[in-house]
Design an enzyme around this catalytic site. Structure first.
Site, PDB file in Angstrom:
ATOM      1  N   ASN A 230       0.805  -1.224   0.000  1.00 41.50           N
ATOM      2  CA  ASN A 230       0.000   0.000   0.000  1.00 41.50           C
ATOM      3  C   ASN A 230       0.839   1.274   0.000  1.00 41.50           C
ATOM      4  O   ASN A 230       0.329   2.341  -0.336  1.00 41.50           O
ATOM      5  CB  ASN A 230      -1.001  -0.008   1.160  1.00 41.50           C
ATOM      6  CG  ASN A 230      -2.171  -0.940   0.869  1.00 41.50           C
ATOM      7  OD1 ASN A 230      -2.350  -1.383  -0.271  1.00 41.50           O
ATOM      8  ND2 ASN A 230      -2.957  -1.259   1.892  1.00 41.50           N
TER       9      ASN A 230
ATOM     10  N   CYS B 156     -10.170  -4.877  -4.581  1.00 39.42           N
ATOM     11  CA  CYS B 156     -10.943  -5.859  -3.810  1.00 39.42           C
ATOM     12  C   CYS B 156     -12.371  -5.362  -3.607  1.00 39.42           C
ATOM     13  O   CYS B 156     -12.599  -4.190  -3.327  1.00 39.42           O
ATOM     14  CB  CYS B 156     -10.287  -6.098  -2.456  1.00 39.42           C
ATOM     15  SG  CYS B 156      -8.708  -6.924  -2.605  1.00 39.42           S
TER      16      CYS B 156
ATOM     17  N   ARG C  95     -17.186   1.270  -2.074  1.00 36.66           N
ATOM     18  CA  ARG C  95     -15.918   1.944  -1.745  1.00 36.66           C
ATOM     19  C   ARG C  95     -15.871   3.264  -2.512  1.00 36.66           C
ATOM     20  O   ARG C  95     -15.164   3.395  -3.515  1.00 36.66           O
ATOM     21  CB  ARG C  95     -14.721   1.051  -2.088  1.00 36.66           C
ATOM     22  CG  ARG C  95     -14.692  -0.226  -1.266  1.00 36.66           C
ATOM     23  CD  ARG C  95     -13.498  -1.093  -1.611  1.00 36.66           C
ATOM     24  NE  ARG C  95     -12.250  -0.587  -1.060  1.00 36.66           N
ATOM     25  CZ  ARG C  95     -11.071  -1.177  -1.250  1.00 36.66           C
ATOM     26  NH1 ARG C  95     -10.983  -2.268  -1.971  1.00 36.66           N
ATOM     27  NH2 ARG C  95      -9.974  -0.664  -0.719  1.00 36.66           N
TER      28      ARG C  95
ATOM     29  N   ARG D 157      -1.738 -10.267  -6.617  1.00 41.25           N
ATOM     30  CA  ARG D 157      -1.810  -8.809  -6.624  1.00 41.25           C
ATOM     31  C   ARG D 157      -1.055  -8.200  -5.447  1.00 41.25           C
ATOM     32  O   ARG D 157      -0.590  -7.063  -5.527  1.00 41.25           O
ATOM     33  CB  ARG D 157      -3.280  -8.349  -6.538  1.00 41.25           C
ATOM     34  CG  ARG D 157      -4.004  -8.292  -7.863  1.00 41.25           C
ATOM     35  CD  ARG D 157      -5.310  -7.549  -7.701  1.00 41.25           C
ATOM     36  NE  ARG D 157      -5.132  -6.374  -6.882  1.00 41.25           N
ATOM     37  CZ  ARG D 157      -5.934  -5.988  -5.883  1.00 41.25           C
ATOM     38  NH1 ARG D 157      -7.019  -6.677  -5.598  1.00 41.25           N
ATOM     39  NH2 ARG D 157      -5.673  -4.915  -5.178  1.00 41.25           N
TER      40      ARG D 157
HETATM   41  C1  UD1 Z   1      -6.925   1.522   1.741  1.00 41.27           C
HETATM   42  C2  UD1 Z   1      -6.083   0.300   1.438  1.00 41.27           C
HETATM   43  C3  UD1 Z   1      -6.826  -0.967   1.823  1.00 41.27           C
HETATM   44  C4  UD1 Z   1      -7.283  -0.886   3.273  1.00 41.27           C
HETATM   45  C5  UD1 Z   1      -8.020   0.415   3.553  1.00 41.27           C
HETATM   46  C6  UD1 Z   1      -8.342   0.609   5.031  1.00 41.27           C
HETATM   47  C7  UD1 Z   1      -4.741   0.987  -0.416  1.00 41.27           C
HETATM   48  C8  UD1 Z   1      -4.486   0.919  -1.887  1.00 41.27           C
HETATM   49  N1  UD1 Z   1      -5.780   0.296   0.024  1.00 41.27           N
HETATM   50  O1  UD1 Z   1      -8.102   1.419   0.942  1.00 41.27           O
HETATM   51  O2  UD1 Z   1      -5.950  -2.069   1.646  1.00 41.27           O
HETATM   52  O3  UD1 Z   1      -8.167  -1.966   3.520  1.00 41.27           O
HETATM   53  O4  UD1 Z   1      -7.239   1.533   3.130  1.00 41.27           O
HETATM   54  O5  UD1 Z   1      -7.182   0.569   5.786  1.00 41.27           O
HETATM   55  O6  UD1 Z   1      -3.992   1.595   0.319  1.00 41.27           O
HETATM   56  N2  UD1 Z   1     -14.590   6.207   2.292  1.00 41.27           N
HETATM   57  C9  UD1 Z   1     -15.634   6.993   1.842  1.00 41.27           C
HETATM   58  N3  UD1 Z   1     -15.362   7.924   0.859  1.00 41.27           N
HETATM   59  C10 UD1 Z   1     -14.109   8.082   0.335  1.00 41.27           C
HETATM   60  C11 UD1 Z   1     -13.060   7.276   0.811  1.00 41.27           C
HETATM   61  C12 UD1 Z   1     -13.323   6.342   1.793  1.00 41.27           C
HETATM   62  O7  UD1 Z   1     -16.768   6.870   2.278  1.00 41.27           O
HETATM   63  O8  UD1 Z   1     -13.931   8.942  -0.537  1.00 41.27           O
HETATM   64  C13 UD1 Z   1     -14.841   5.212   3.356  1.00 41.27           C
HETATM   65  C14 UD1 Z   1     -14.692   3.769   2.819  1.00 41.27           C
HETATM   66  O9  UD1 Z   1     -15.892   3.301   2.246  1.00 41.27           O
HETATM   67  C15 UD1 Z   1     -14.314   3.027   4.071  1.00 41.27           C
HETATM   68  C16 UD1 Z   1     -13.475   4.044   4.835  1.00 41.27           C
HETATM   69  O10 UD1 Z   1     -13.811   5.316   4.308  1.00 41.27           O
HETATM   70  O11 UD1 Z   1     -15.452   2.710   4.831  1.00 41.27           O
HETATM   71  C17 UD1 Z   1     -11.984   3.844   4.737  1.00 41.27           C
HETATM   72  O12 UD1 Z   1     -11.598   3.713   3.413  1.00 41.27           O
HETATM   73  P1  UD1 Z   1     -10.142   4.114   2.908  1.00 41.27           P
HETATM   74  O13 UD1 Z   1      -9.223   4.288   4.077  1.00 41.27           O
HETATM   75  O14 UD1 Z   1     -10.266   5.224   1.945  1.00 41.27           O
HETATM   76  O15 UD1 Z   1      -9.701   2.808   2.132  1.00 41.27           O
HETATM   77  P2  UD1 Z   1      -9.051   2.679   0.734  1.00 41.27           P
HETATM   78  O16 UD1 Z   1      -8.171   3.856   0.438  1.00 41.27           O
HETATM   79  O17 UD1 Z   1     -10.082   2.275  -0.253  1.00 41.27           O
END
Ligand code: UD1
Length: 420
Positions: free
Chosen positions: A23, A117, A122, A397
């Site tokens: 990540n 995933c 998301r 991956r």
């Molecule tokens: C990243 C990681 C993933 C990990 C996750 C949480 C990468 C490439 N992936 O994913 O492996 O499982 O952090 O540690 O680094 N959310 C919103 N709106 C947004 C963004 C997020 O509602 O614009 C919510 C998501 O639905 C989720 C939470 O915020 O419930 C956290 O998501 P986020 O930390 O952004 O995860 P990812 O970046 O997708």
């Protein structure tokens, strides 16, 4: 189309070297295309997500040369396109980081909505709100986001929750914004800090990464530099849990023990003996495991990316355990396949409950995502008989040479390659 065959019930013993953090790497590579110099990025994990990103960077016009299996030289001075191919974006979630990098440097990006995933909705609304606050317009058309700005201006941005992706993406774009940007309620994960350190090495002015307030003072351009990616805490945790479930004695090396505090605490609570040094942790288990409660949380809490692996381990504890998933709504989808191996887990909303003392028995199962695949491998390692796991491309991956590494530790695991 490959699959993995495991003959279980062999305790893992020995030492395993941990690769660079997926990540962190998948944020640092897109960030590198915003540089005007030569970047040398070391300790890159040899995983499919990195290969996909390199292809994407080349599609923009960057020159990428692997000078060693884990060292990439990036020359992004020739980047002359800011539209990402749909197929490349769909292969991985981190393709969204090209939004921040391209918007920052070229004030324009066209990036399809990301894949990766599938554990429920998301959204990327926080990313887009951040770009808009910096002065950009974001339009979604035909499954892609078109982002444009005449100029980026520093802003105060409050995130509704500490999203890792939004924090990093906004931080990359804000490096090029005039004035100061403050991201409040920022994510504190080690890969946020690693990306900030990388950008600072190139000349960015980012302070506070690793706390919940990040302050970025804009610069007009980024130069080159050499950078070493941090070790992968999720790969580390996966091997620690595999050692615990097989009654093994494993030392994970080339790691940052501090990043593992939440995992180490839980494994100790379960009865594993854990010792640690500067860059290693040794875990010893006699397979007698006590139950416990796991609640996933933002860093430094227990990581959601180790929840499926830990739930698998808790199935083997001698009593009732609960696993509460607080980050993603639907991150218990793997449980159906785990049950086929003998897991007894009941899901009630955001919580899964296991009575423990499960006996895993090998059968054919399919990995539905990256960490779900890791959970099935862990179950297979302690299962009676033969476990056959499909959907191996998910594991590829994010885990470097995982069957080779497990074999070094004494596991009976092999990959069968199928054509087509
Ligand atoms: C990243 C990681 C993933 C990990 C996750 C949480 C990468 C490439 N992936 O994913 O492996 O499982 O952090 O540690 O680094 N959310 C919103 N709106 C947004 C963004 C997020 O509602 O614009 C919510 C998501 O639905 C989720 C939470 O915020 O419930 C956290 O998501 P986020 O930390 O952004 O995860 P990812 O970046 O997708």
């Amino acid at each position: 189309m490959d699959y993995i065959v495991i003959n279980g019930q062999k305790p893992l013993n020995g030492t395993v070297n941990i690769s660079g953090a997926k990540n962190a790497a998948v944020a640092i590579l897109p960030a590198a295309i915003a540089s005007n110099g030569i970047c040398v990025i070391d300790n890159l994990p040899q995983i499919e997500d990195v290969t996909t990103l390199i292809t994407a960077m080349e599609s923009f016009g960057a020159q990428c040369t692997l000078t060693a299996p884990d060292t990439l030289v990036v020359d992004a001075r020739g980047v002359n396109s800011w539209t990402l191919d749909d197929k490349l974006a769909k292969n991985m979630r981190a393709s969204y980081y090209f939004m921040g990098a391209l918007l920052g440097k070229f004030k324009e990006a066209v990036v399809p909505l990301p894949g990766g995933c599938d554990f429920g909705s998301r959204p990327i609304d926080y990313h887009l709100k951040g770009f808009i606050a910096l002065g950009a317009t974001c339009v979604q058309e035909h499954g892609a986001v078109k982002i444009k700005a005449d100029k980026l201006r520093g802003a105060n941005i409050y995130l509704d929750c500490p999203s890792v992706g939004a924090t990093i993406n906004i931080m990359i774009a804000a490096v090029f914004a005039e004035g100061t940007t403050i991201i409040e309620n920022a994510a504190k994960e080690p890969h946020v800090v690693d990306t900030a350190n990388f950008l600072n090495k190139l000349g960015a002015k980012i302070g506070g990464a690793g706390t919940n307030t990040i302050r970025i003072t804009g610069v007009s351009a980024l130069g080159g530099g050499e950078y070493t990616v941090i070790p992968d805490p999720i790969e580390t945790g996966t091997y620690m849990i595999a050692a615990a479930i097989t009654g093994g004695d494993v030392t994970v090396e080339n790691i940052i023990p501090k990043h593992m505090d939440s995992v180490t605490a839980k494994l100790r609570e379960m009865g594993c003996a854990i010792t640690e040094g500067g860059d290693w942790i040794r875990i010893q288990s006699d397979s007698t495991l006590r139950p416990c409660e796991i609640k996933t949380a933002y860093y430094p809490g227990f990581p959601t990316d180790l929840q499926p692996q830990m739930a698998t381990l808790l199935c083997r504890a001698n009593g009732t355990s609960t696993i509460t998933e607080n980050i993603f709504e639907q991150r218990f989808r793997y449980i159906g396949e785990l049950k086929r191996l003998g897991a007894q887990l009941k899901v009630e909303g955001r919580m899964a409950v296991t009575e423990g003392d499960c006996e895993f028995t090998g059968t054919r199962v399919i990995a539905s995502d990256l960490r779900a695949g890791a959970a099935l491998v862990i179950a297979g390692l302690c299962a009676k008989g033969e476990t056959i796991i499909g959907g191996v491309h998910h594991l590829d991956r994010g885990y470097e040479k995982f069957e080779e590494k497990f074999r070094t530790l004494g596991a009976d695991i092999k990959r069968i390659q199928r054509d087509g």
